[in-house]
Enzyme design. Sequence first.
Site, mmCIF file in Angstrom:
data_model
loop_
_atom_site.group_PDB
_atom_site.id
_atom_site.type_symbol
_atom_site.label_atom_id
_atom_site.label_comp_id
_atom_site.label_asym_id
_atom_site.label_seq_id
_atom_site.Cartn_x
_atom_site.Cartn_y
_atom_site.Cartn_z
ATOM 1 N N TRP A 256 0.859 -1.185 0.000
ATOM 2 C CA TRP A 256 0.000 0.000 0.000
ATOM 3 C C TRP A 256 0.904 1.247 0.000
ATOM 4 C CZ3 TRP A 256 -0.120 4.158 3.234
ATOM 5 C CH2 TRP A 256 -1.167 5.076 3.015
ATOM 6 N N ASP B 101 -16.009 12.341 -2.206
ATOM 7 C CA ASP B 101 -15.428 11.063 -1.772
ATOM 8 C C ASP B 101 -16.201 10.505 -0.575
ATOM 9 O OD1 ASP B 101 -13.075 9.159 -0.838
ATOM 10 O OD2 ASP B 101 -12.463 9.936 -2.794
ATOM 11 N N ASP C 172 -14.328 2.194 -4.822
ATOM 12 C CA ASP C 172 -13.204 1.903 -3.920
ATOM 13 C C ASP C 172 -13.324 0.482 -3.360
ATOM 14 O OD1 ASP C 172 -10.938 2.399 -2.430
ATOM 15 O OD2 ASP C 172 -11.759 4.142 -1.373
ATOM 16 N N ASP D 61 -2.644 5.709 -2.938
ATOM 17 C CA ASP D 61 -2.979 6.678 -1.901
ATOM 18 C C ASP D 61 -1.761 7.521 -1.554
ATOM 19 O OD1 ASP D 61 -5.624 6.178 -1.655
ATOM 20 O OD2 ASP D 61 -5.440 4.802 0.041
#
Length: 729
Positions: free
Chosen positions: A198, A365, A477, A547
């Site tokens: 990640w 979002d 997502d 991210d």
Amino acid sequence: MIIRDETRGIFVLSTTETSYALGLVEGALPVHLHWGARLSSPAGLTLPDSPRRPFSVQTPVGSGEANLDGCPAEYGFAGSGDFRTPAWAAIDSMSYPILEAWHESHTVHAGKPDLAGLPSVRTASGDGAETLELVLRDGPSSLEIHLFYTVLPEFDVITRSATFVNSGREPIRLSRAASLCVDMPNRGYEMVSLCGAWGREADLIRHPLAVGAHSIGSRRGISSHHANPFLAIAESSATEHHGEIRAAALVYSGDFLAQVERSSDDQLRLLLGINPETFSWLLAPGERFTTPEAILVYTESGFNGMSQRFHAIIRERLMRSRFRDRPRPILVNNWEATHFSFTHDSLLPIVDAAAGMGIELFVLDDGWFGNRDDDRTSLGDWSVNRRKIPRGLEGLAEEVTRRGLRFGLWFEPEMVSPESELFRAHPDWCLHVPGRGRPTGRNQLVLDFSRAEVCDEIIRRLRAVLDSAPVSYVKWDMNRYLTHVASPSLPAERRQETAHRYVLGLYRVMDELTSRHPEILFAGCSGGGGRFDAGILAYMPQIWASDDTDAVARLRIQYGLSLVYPISSIEAHVTDVPNHQVGRVTPFATRGEVAISANFGFELDLARLGESERRQAAEMVAFYKEHRDLIQQGAFWRLESPFEGDGSAAAWMFTEEGGKKALVFAFQILNVANRAPRFLRLVALDPQGRYRVEGSEDEHTGAELMGRGLRLPLAAGDFAAYRCTLRAM
Ligand code: DGJ
């Protein structure tokens, strides 16, 4: 073109520059003969003789025999003399291994069949695509294996997949079913893959191959941040511009295995497909199972040559969305600006500022639904939170639209929060193993998409929202890996199928929503690039790459992803500093150049920018609009790799067909004292042509720019960026 030499049992599949050849030993055993430069005829190809050797087992093949261990298999099987990792494995109803499958028939079709329930490359009538279907059969069990090879000549691409059919009377259990198996001699090749974690997706890993099996893969239920479903082997001397590379990308979003096995005889076996560790499939009499598709690319023009072939096929024949050729909107997303704390009123200043800069889309979002003020609740309850958005999505979308932007919305359709109405109503709708608890990740559970009724309900809920407001973009997502992968709704003998059934369910939901709402641009995301793969791109033509939005980190991530995935698919945003993930402070201009190099947007509170940054942001938007076609659809060339040397430089360029216009981007990560002038060698220009560097008096010939290079006037200091536009005069 597919040439058949029926007498010798040899097939040659050719694109404009590549050939792939296979043959039949004793008319029965499919063997691999060639994957490389184009062959004009099968004449020079010979079937392997696989001689007897100490300890070899002589397996009867047709009217002769073969030592399968040394034989370059086309779809290798274990248990009867080939001791390498098999491409497929199955047992019969008595749990005896199904040992072999021999050639039974073959046909060549025009075009390409669709893969049932799975995304795959689609061909168009002018493509000249042809498919070879080779049918193998095991007599005792009546298991058939159909191997499909499609040639797309103009794309210089071959695709492969396999379908298993139980044509007998007893059940068969499959435990392995690779999409690709290729055996070939090793020539000092190196393995190339994209691995990470990640926030550090798509690190380019390249290493020599020692004897043994070298694999990357996923057991996380999704392709994952950790490994990308792609594999290449390259000559050790291969560069971005030269050298032989064989590569394959898997059109799949679940657990996968990509493996290169080097034997002591210096032979390689490449395998790519569903990860057998989390796979098992029961084939009842009459049933069939189809593997995902692998896209194969061979090139002698280095990694750029490989990438350009992947980009073209993914963009032009895999992506189904009508947006694939449309200019993608420049967006602003509120996530890093507000996280969960926003209201209708507090969002509008961001939209106002965005409108002033020419931004085209506002994306709301996480946090707009249920009671979601943090990540502990409400996933699954897809109805607007009136406390935060009193006039509903429609009211907000109306304000956004009035300001000249379109409206986009975030969902996480595959998840449920234990603290939600959906979970209270259907506690069994999540993946779980009865009696073993339901541990959460990010406070959430994964919905059991192997169940049709769960998929149907999620489709219904999302459609209700999408029909209720003018939504023109959806960010999809996915923030939890799959654990407790079992569906209590399946019969015991099929429970091991849950992992793949989940992916099939997911594809059905994506297919249904994207085709029922074709005017919505869908974008993938999984905590950034946790599911950045060709399977998702078939439905959603762009994906949030990571991210980690730090400009320096993004140089590596975007460089890595560009190995396989088109630039238009890589979403990149300018965000605030100190960067939220790494705390680094980089200049606004550099953040801009990194994001402009991909599918461009912003993710910060634009209303709080100072005057100079506002102006710069507006200039970035204007520049991107002017050059968007070239960036999103042009040819992309990596020039300097942040994975090489001291990792302090990165550069790439975009060129228009014919070399008339080019955009060049160069980055300097850490500066050093007393640095020699940096010359960047460009590519794909007309050597005789003269080029002007826009905005300056500088003129150069193409030969000079590609030979000595473009002298980079990089500013002193860390994290500097340089960009220029070259136009042929
Ligand atoms: C993870 C995504 O990658 C982010 O961009 C953001 O959408 C958050 N989830 C929201 O929870």
